[in-house]
Design an enzyme around this catalytic site. Structure first.
Site, mmCIF file in Angstrom:
data_model
loop_
_atom_site.group_PDB
_atom_site.id
_atom_site.type_symbol
_atom_site.label_atom_id
_atom_site.label_comp_id
_atom_site.label_asym_id
_atom_site.label_seq_id
_atom_site.Cartn_x
_atom_site.Cartn_y
_atom_site.Cartn_z
ATOM 1 N N GLY A 25 0.834 -1.204 0.000
ATOM 2 C CA GLY A 25 0.000 0.000 0.000
ATOM 3 C C GLY A 25 0.867 1.252 0.000
ATOM 4 N N ASP A 48 0.448 -9.068 1.957
ATOM 5 C CA ASP A 48 -0.530 -8.087 1.466
ATOM 6 C C ASP A 48 -1.572 -8.814 0.631
ATOM 7 O OD1 ASP A 48 -0.294 -4.699 0.903
ATOM 8 O OD2 ASP A 48 -1.755 -5.905 -0.207
ATOM 9 N N LEU A 50 -3.394 -7.492 -1.581
ATOM 10 C CA LEU A 50 -3.554 -6.817 -2.880
ATOM 11 C C LEU A 50 -5.024 -6.530 -3.167
ATOM 12 C CD1 LEU A 50 -0.814 -8.557 -5.099
ATOM 13 C CD2 LEU A 50 -0.695 -6.366 -3.896
ATOM 14 N N THR A 51 -5.630 -5.795 -2.272
ATOM 15 C CA THR A 51 -6.976 -5.275 -2.523
ATOM 16 C C THR A 51 -6.851 -4.221 -3.611
ATOM 17 O OG1 THR A 51 -6.755 -3.426 -0.996
ATOM 18 C CG2 THR A 51 -7.506 -5.522 -0.039
ATOM 19 N N THR A 152 -4.332 5.859 13.563
ATOM 20 C CA THR A 152 -4.625 7.141 12.913
ATOM 21 C C THR A 152 -5.151 8.184 13.895
ATOM 22 O OG1 THR A 152 -6.225 8.154 11.396
ATOM 23 C CG2 THR A 152 -6.839 6.049 12.287
ATOM 24 N N ASP A 153 -4.962 9.451 13.559
ATOM 25 C CA ASP A 153 -5.526 10.533 14.392
ATOM 26 C C ASP A 153 -7.054 10.507 14.375
ATOM 27 O OD1 ASP A 153 -5.919 11.459 11.770
ATOM 28 O OD2 ASP A 153 -4.964 13.411 12.102
ATOM 29 N N GLU A 154 -7.631 9.797 13.403
ATOM 30 C CA GLU A 154 -9.091 9.807 13.300
ATOM 31 C C GLU A 154 -9.759 9.104 14.479
ATOM 32 O OE1 GLU A 154 -10.712 9.369 9.412
ATOM 33 O OE2 GLU A 154 -8.830 9.950 8.470
ATOM 34 N N TYR A 176 -14.644 3.691 9.413
ATOM 35 C CA TYR A 176 -13.189 3.505 9.310
ATOM 36 C C TYR A 176 -12.531 3.797 10.650
ATOM 37 C CZ TYR A 176 -8.323 4.930 8.568
ATOM 38 O OH TYR A 176 -6.956 5.088 8.696
ATOM 39 N N ALA A 177 -12.813 4.961 11.206
ATOM 40 C CA ALA A 177 -12.133 5.374 12.439
ATOM 41 C C ALA A 177 -12.516 4.465 13.610
ATOM 42 C CB ALA A 177 -12.475 6.828 12.754
ATOM 43 N N LYS A 180 -10.569 1.275 13.251
ATOM 44 C CA LYS A 180 -9.158 1.485 13.616
ATOM 45 C C LYS A 180 -9.015 1.605 15.130
ATOM 46 C CE LYS A 180 -5.953 1.993 11.414
ATOM 47 N NZ LYS A 180 -4.968 0.995 10.887
ATOM 48 N N PRO A 300 -21.163 12.492 4.926
ATOM 49 C CA PRO A 300 -21.932 12.395 6.173
ATOM 50 C C PRO A 300 -20.997 12.270 7.383
ATOM 51 C CG PRO A 300 -22.559 10.637 4.626
ATOM 52 C CD PRO A 300 -21.406 11.367 4.013
ATOM 53 N N GLY A 301 -21.316 12.977 8.442
ATOM 54 C CA GLY A 301 -20.502 12.880 9.671
ATOM 55 C C GLY A 301 -19.090 13.418 9.507
HETATM 56 P P1 NAD Z 1 -3.552 1.857 1.688
HETATM 57 O O1 NAD Z 1 -5.012 1.674 1.543
HETATM 58 O O2 NAD Z 1 -2.780 2.585 0.631
HETATM 59 O O3 NAD Z 1 -2.832 0.434 1.838
HETATM 60 C C1 NAD Z 1 -3.364 -0.604 2.598
HETATM 61 C C2 NAD Z 1 -2.667 -1.894 2.170
HETATM 62 O O4 NAD Z 1 -3.184 -2.967 2.981
HETATM 63 C C3 NAD Z 1 -2.916 -2.281 0.706
HETATM 64 O O5 NAD Z 1 -1.709 -2.717 0.117
HETATM 65 C C4 NAD Z 1 -3.907 -3.435 0.799
HETATM 66 O O6 NAD Z 1 -3.812 -4.358 -0.269
HETATM 67 C C5 NAD Z 1 -3.506 -4.053 2.128
HETATM 68 N N1 NAD Z 1 -4.596 -4.806 2.766
HETATM 69 C C6 NAD Z 1 -5.874 -4.407 2.944
HETATM 70 N N2 NAD Z 1 -6.578 -5.378 3.565
HETATM 71 C C7 NAD Z 1 -5.706 -6.388 3.794
HETATM 72 C C8 NAD Z 1 -5.816 -7.646 4.422
HETATM 73 N N3 NAD Z 1 -6.975 -8.068 4.942
HETATM 74 N N4 NAD Z 1 -4.722 -8.432 4.508
HETATM 75 C C9 NAD Z 1 -3.524 -8.032 3.982
HETATM 76 N N5 NAD Z 1 -3.371 -6.853 3.373
HETATM 77 C C10 NAD Z 1 -4.446 -6.036 3.285
HETATM 78 O O7 NAD Z 1 -3.341 2.522 3.120
HETATM 79 P P2 NAD Z 1 -2.240 3.542 3.622
HETATM 80 O O8 NAD Z 1 -2.698 4.921 3.340
HETATM 81 O O9 NAD Z 1 -0.910 3.100 3.164
HETATM 82 O O10 NAD Z 1 -2.369 3.322 5.189
HETATM 83 C C11 NAD Z 1 -1.535 2.365 5.852
HETATM 84 C C12 NAD Z 1 -1.916 2.334 7.307
HETATM 85 O O11 NAD Z 1 -1.752 3.651 7.858
HETATM 86 C C13 NAD Z 1 -3.377 1.962 7.561
HETATM 87 O O12 NAD Z 1 -3.415 1.146 8.691
HETATM 88 C C14 NAD Z 1 -4.058 3.286 7.829
HETATM 89 O O13 NAD Z 1 -5.158 3.114 8.689
HETATM 90 C C15 NAD Z 1 -2.944 4.055 8.496
HETATM 91 N N6 NAD Z 1 -2.994 5.510 8.339
HETATM 92 C C16 NAD Z 1 -3.129 6.068 7.098
HETATM 93 C C17 NAD Z 1 -3.147 7.455 6.970
HETATM 94 C C18 NAD Z 1 -3.289 8.131 5.625
HETATM 95 O O14 NAD Z 1 -3.498 9.357 5.580
HETATM 96 N N7 NAD Z 1 -3.172 7.427 4.516
HETATM 97 C C19 NAD Z 1 -3.048 8.276 8.114
HETATM 98 C C20 NAD Z 1 -2.896 7.660 9.367
HETATM 99 C C21 NAD Z 1 -2.867 6.271 9.456
HETATM 100 P P1 TYD Z 2 -9.239 12.138 2.705
HETATM 101 O O1 TYD Z 2 -8.050 12.242 1.813
HETATM 102 O O2 TYD Z 2 -10.336 11.212 2.322
HETATM 103 O O3 TYD Z 2 -8.698 11.856 4.166
HETATM 104 P P2 TYD Z 2 -9.501 11.827 5.591
HETATM 105 O O4 TYD Z 2 -10.930 11.660 5.341
HETATM 106 O O5 TYD Z 2 -8.880 10.624 6.199
HETATM 107 O O6 TYD Z 2 -9.142 13.102 6.276
HETATM 108 O O7 TYD Z 2 -9.889 13.589 2.840
HETATM 109 C C1 TYD Z 2 -9.163 14.690 3.320
HETATM 110 C C2 TYD Z 2 -10.120 15.845 3.437
HETATM 111 O O8 TYD Z 2 -10.552 16.207 2.112
HETATM 112 C C3 TYD Z 2 -11.378 15.514 4.207
HETATM 113 O O9 TYD Z 2 -11.781 16.653 4.952
HETATM 114 C C4 TYD Z 2 -12.401 15.208 3.124
HETATM 115 C C5 TYD Z 2 -11.967 16.110 1.988
HETATM 116 N N1 TYD Z 2 -12.268 15.578 0.639
HETATM 117 C C6 TYD Z 2 -13.004 16.350 -0.270
HETATM 118 O O10 TYD Z 2 -13.384 17.506 0.011
HETATM 119 N N2 TYD Z 2 -13.280 15.821 -1.499
HETATM 120 C C7 TYD Z 2 -12.882 14.565 -1.848
HETATM 121 O O11 TYD Z 2 -13.193 14.121 -2.980
HETATM 122 C C8 TYD Z 2 -12.111 13.796 -0.917
HETATM 123 C C9 TYD Z 2 -11.641 12.416 -1.265
HETATM 124 C C10 TYD Z 2 -11.830 14.352 0.314
#
Ligand code: NAD
Ligand code: TYD
Length: 375
Positions: A25, A48, A50-51, A152-154, A176-177, A180, A300-301
């Site tokens: 990911g 992984d 590979l979703t 996550t901060d969420e 999601y949050a 997590k 929503p929310g």
């Molecule tokens: P992403 O969606 O890009 O990647 C997730 C990866 O997990 C993918 O490669 C997917 O194939 C794999 N995956 C999903 N379900 C699986 C399963 N059941 N078994 C094995 N592999 C699986 O996510 P990301 O943005 O790289 O986030 C990585 C981690 O960081 C997550 O736990 C997310 O909650 C956390 N996180 C992300 C952010 C952000 O802004 N992206 C911020 C804070 C925390």
């Molecule tokens: P996102 O990247 O989905 O991260 P998160 O929901 O985890 O914060 O969104 C970041 C911010 O951008 C969030 O306030 C929602 C907003 N957003 C839009 O306004 N339009 C969009 O199409 C997306 C994907 C997000």
């Protein structure tokens, strides 16, 4: 004379082996590329599923380098499947869990997969870790594995004012949050109950190369490159703290190396901005007009603001390296140069998702009010 202290468990360098789940990911692959690219002998197994979000191409820089490729093993499998996880845990000095369903909007459309991966998946990993911890106690392996849960901060929910600290109550507000939060609470419970060596990170909104174009920054950059509409939710005044991907991956590594077992560490980027401002800046970098931005029906929310206090991780010796201006410019440049990568990702079920998420929204959208003068 005091006894010499025993060396800590080996987690990096020759002989060290990490199990990195979700390593194909966005953030997980940055971690893998960084650790293997250092050429210090560390071996990594990526597990992984590979979703739609996992992408083997994210590992191409290591898979096309013979020395790094020799130290990488890729296993396609599910963290919620104990038969896939158990044999891999047996050989791991640490398990770093990036695997998750990670997009809030998809969790609103269909929460089920979020519970399976983000809760049951974490449980399966913890059970494997528990078995390995018992083996270490019995002298069957040198040390128990450390378990890093990437959260996550969420999990704090929306924060109207001030900054979330690690001891604050959790109040997640999206599926999601909530999932997590459940995952990390389970991880903490395994530390308390079974003595597992668990550390938890809570990262803020992360951006950078290789991010799936469903998220705000890559979606808007790739849409703008094609002169397509940019769907801004509601008034666009929701605020996020932005963290560059290599800093997020580096912070996870820092916590793996130095974190205190049982502790949680906020990982903040240090640049808090309303979404409108982020969009205005990326349009400036692309040389594209604000008229592409459409105000669409809100999520929503929708959480208005996330913001965390980063002192605990700073006290552990970690610092951000990449500021927002530099990181956003690098991100925009990367997406410009890696057209083939994001076009391939925006295929398969992408159109169906896009239509479901944005079709009606864009049909009823209005021009977004232009940004005011920015300082
Ligand atoms: P992403 O969606 O890009 O990647 C997730 C990866 O997990 C993918 O490669 C997917 O194939 C794999 N995956 C999903 N379900 C699986 C399963 N059941 N078994 C094995 N592999 C699986 O996510 P990301 O943005 O790289 O986030 C990585 C981690 O960081 C997550 O736990 C997310 O909650 C956390 N996180 C992300 C952010 C952000 O802004 N992206 C911020 C804070 C925390
Ligand atoms: P996102 O990247 O989905 O991260 P998160 O929901 O985890 O914060 O969104 C970041 C911010 O951008 C969030 O306030 C929602 C907003 N957003 C839009 O306004 N339009 C969009 O199409 C997306 C994907 C997000």
């Amino acid at each position: 004379m005091s006894e010499p202290t025993a060396p800590g468990p080996v987690r990096f360098g020759p002989g060290a082996h990490l199990l990195v789940t979700g390593g194909a990911g966005f953030i997980g692959s940055a971690f893998v590329r960084e650790v293997l690219g250092r050429r210090d002998g560390t071996r990594i197994t990526v597990l992984d599923k590979l979703t739609y979000a996992g992408n083997r191409a994210n590992l191409a820089p290591v898979e096309t380098d013979r020395e790094q490729a020799r130290r990488l093993r890729f296993v396609c499998g599910d963290i919620a499947d104990a038969t896939a996880v158990e044999p891999l845990a047996g050989d791991a000095d640490a398990i770093v869990n990036f695997a998750a369903e990670s997009h809030v909007d998809r969790s609103i459309l269909a929460p089920d997969a979020f519970l399976v991966t983000n809760v049951i998946g974490v449980h399966v990993l913890l059970e494997a870790c528990r078995a390995e911890t018992a083996r270490a106690a019995a002298g069957d392996r040198p040390a128990p594995p450390r378990f890093v849960q990437v959260s996550t901060d969420e999990v704090y929910g929306a924060v109207e004012a001030g900054f979330s600290r690690e001891g604050d109550p959790l109040a997640p507000r999206s599926p999601y949050a909530a999932a997590k939060a459940a995952g990390e609470l389970l991880a903490r419970s395994y530390h308390v109950t079974y003595g597992l060596d668990v550390v938890i990170t809570r990262g803020s909104n992360t951006y950078g190369p290789y991010q799936h174009p469903e998220k705000l920054i890559p979606l808007f950059v790739t849409n703008a490159l094609e002169d397509r509409s940019l769907p801004l939710y509601g008034d666009g005044m929701q605020r996020r703290d932005w963290l560059y991907v290599s800093d997020h991956a580096g912070a996870v590594e820092h916590v793996l190396r130095h974190g205190v077992a049982g502790e949680v560490y906020n990982v903040r980027g240090g640049t808090e901005l309303p979404n409108r401002e982020v969009v205005a800046r990326l349009l400036d970098l692309l040389g594209k007009p604000w008229t592409l931005v459409r105000r669409v029906e809100d999520r929503p929310g929708h959480d208005r603001r996330y913001a965390m206090d980063g002192r605990r991780l700073a006290e552990l010796g970690w610092r951000n390296r990449v500021g927002f201006e530099e990181g956003l410019a690098a991100t925009v440049a990367w997406f410009r140069q890696n057209d083939a990568w994001w076009r391939a990702v925006r295929s398969g079920d992408w159109d169906e998702y896009y239509e479901r998420q944005y079709g009606a929204r864009l049909a009823t959208s209005v021009a977004a009010e232009p940004p005011g003068e920015r300082g």
